[in-house]
Design an enzyme around this catalytic site. Sequence first.
Site, short mmCIF file in Angstrom:
data_model
loop_
_atom_site.label_atom_id
_atom_site.label_comp_id
_atom_site.label_asym_id
_atom_site.label_seq_id
_atom_site.Cartn_x
_atom_site.Cartn_y
_atom_site.Cartn_z
N LYS A 13 10.25 -1.92 6.52
CA LYS A 13 11.30 -1.39 7.39
C LYS A 13 11.05 -1.74 8.85
O LYS A 13 11.97 -2.15 9.56
CB LYS A 13 11.43 0.13 7.24
CG LYS A 13 11.85 0.58 5.86
CD LYS A 13 12.01 2.09 5.77
CE LYS A 13 10.80 2.89 6.19
NZ LYS A 13 9.63 2.76 5.30
N ARG A 88 14.57 12.04 6.64
CA ARG A 88 13.49 12.13 5.65
C ARG A 88 13.83 13.07 4.50
O ARG A 88 13.15 13.07 3.50
CB ARG A 88 12.20 12.62 6.31
CG ARG A 88 11.56 11.60 7.22
CD ARG A 88 10.16 12.05 7.60
NE ARG A 88 9.56 11.19 8.59
CZ ARG A 88 8.92 10.07 8.32
NH1 ARG A 88 8.79 9.67 7.08
NH2 ARG A 88 8.39 9.35 9.29
N ARG A 127 -3.53 -5.95 3.47
CA ARG A 127 -3.42 -5.80 4.92
C ARG A 127 -4.72 -5.24 5.49
O ARG A 127 -5.20 -5.71 6.52
CB ARG A 127 -2.23 -4.87 5.25
CG ARG A 127 -1.98 -4.72 6.73
CD ARG A 127 -0.61 -4.16 7.04
NE ARG A 127 -0.50 -2.74 6.73
CZ ARG A 127 0.64 -2.06 6.83
NH1 ARG A 127 1.75 -2.66 7.21
NH2 ARG A 127 0.66 -0.77 6.55
N ARG A 139 -5.80 0.77 10.05
CA ARG A 139 -5.09 2.02 10.30
C ARG A 139 -5.58 3.07 9.32
O ARG A 139 -5.85 2.79 8.16
CB ARG A 139 -3.58 1.82 10.10
CG ARG A 139 -2.93 1.00 11.16
CD ARG A 139 -1.48 0.64 10.88
NE ARG A 139 -0.73 1.63 10.12
CZ ARG A 139 0.55 1.49 9.84
NH1 ARG A 139 1.22 0.43 10.23
NH2 ARG A 139 1.19 2.41 9.13
N ARG A 150 0.90 9.23 0.79
CA ARG A 150 2.14 8.98 1.54
C ARG A 150 3.26 8.56 0.59
O ARG A 150 4.41 8.97 0.75
CB ARG A 150 1.92 7.89 2.60
CG ARG A 150 1.08 8.34 3.77
CD ARG A 150 0.71 7.20 4.70
NE ARG A 150 1.86 6.51 5.23
CZ ARG A 150 1.88 5.20 5.53
NH1 ARG A 150 0.82 4.46 5.33
NH2 ARG A 150 2.96 4.65 6.03
#
Length: 193
Positions: A13, A88, A127, A139, A150
């Site tokens: 996104k 959300r 990643r 991250r 998540r």
Amino acid sequence: MRLILLGPPGAGKGTQSARLEQKYGIPQLSTGDMLRAAVKAGTPIGLQAKAVMESGGLVSDEIVIGIIADRIDAPDCAKGFILDGFPRTVAQAEALTKLLKAKGKDLSAVIELLVDDGVLLSRIENRARETLAAGGTVRADDNPDAFKKRLAQYHQQTAPVSDYYKGIGELRTVDGMAPIDEVTKQLDALLAH
């Protein structure tokens, strides 16, 4: 052009929003950024948000919708905006529909990037490996366990938003598993109609 991009974390996104932002000259609106800006600016709704945040609470839908209401009236949103990460929940989607109707505005498109959870997990692991190999810092939410949490949270809370927009005939989908440039072409084709 007023857009909502839906899809789980890692679906692309942010990448696609940046491309749409550049192509159409409309801002990508992040609720987190908007909250911080409203707090910094000391707007009435920002002061409400600050009080909640300082007490360690979650900012209510009412406050978030208020911040979005203020933000979409800003001059840089005159040609439109991209919402990524909002709504959300179905309650937020319903509130956004009412807000836009009250302002005499419609959504141009609600587009979901369809992806496979297993491939998403592989993307995140790759990643993280590539970031480490390049000497970067991974991250905190790019480790497999955090990502799985998540993703589960997305399926529980946010995935029903797709059903809401499908139910009112506004949801369109693209193959988020395609290469980045192909996803961009699919988005362009949908937005050309």
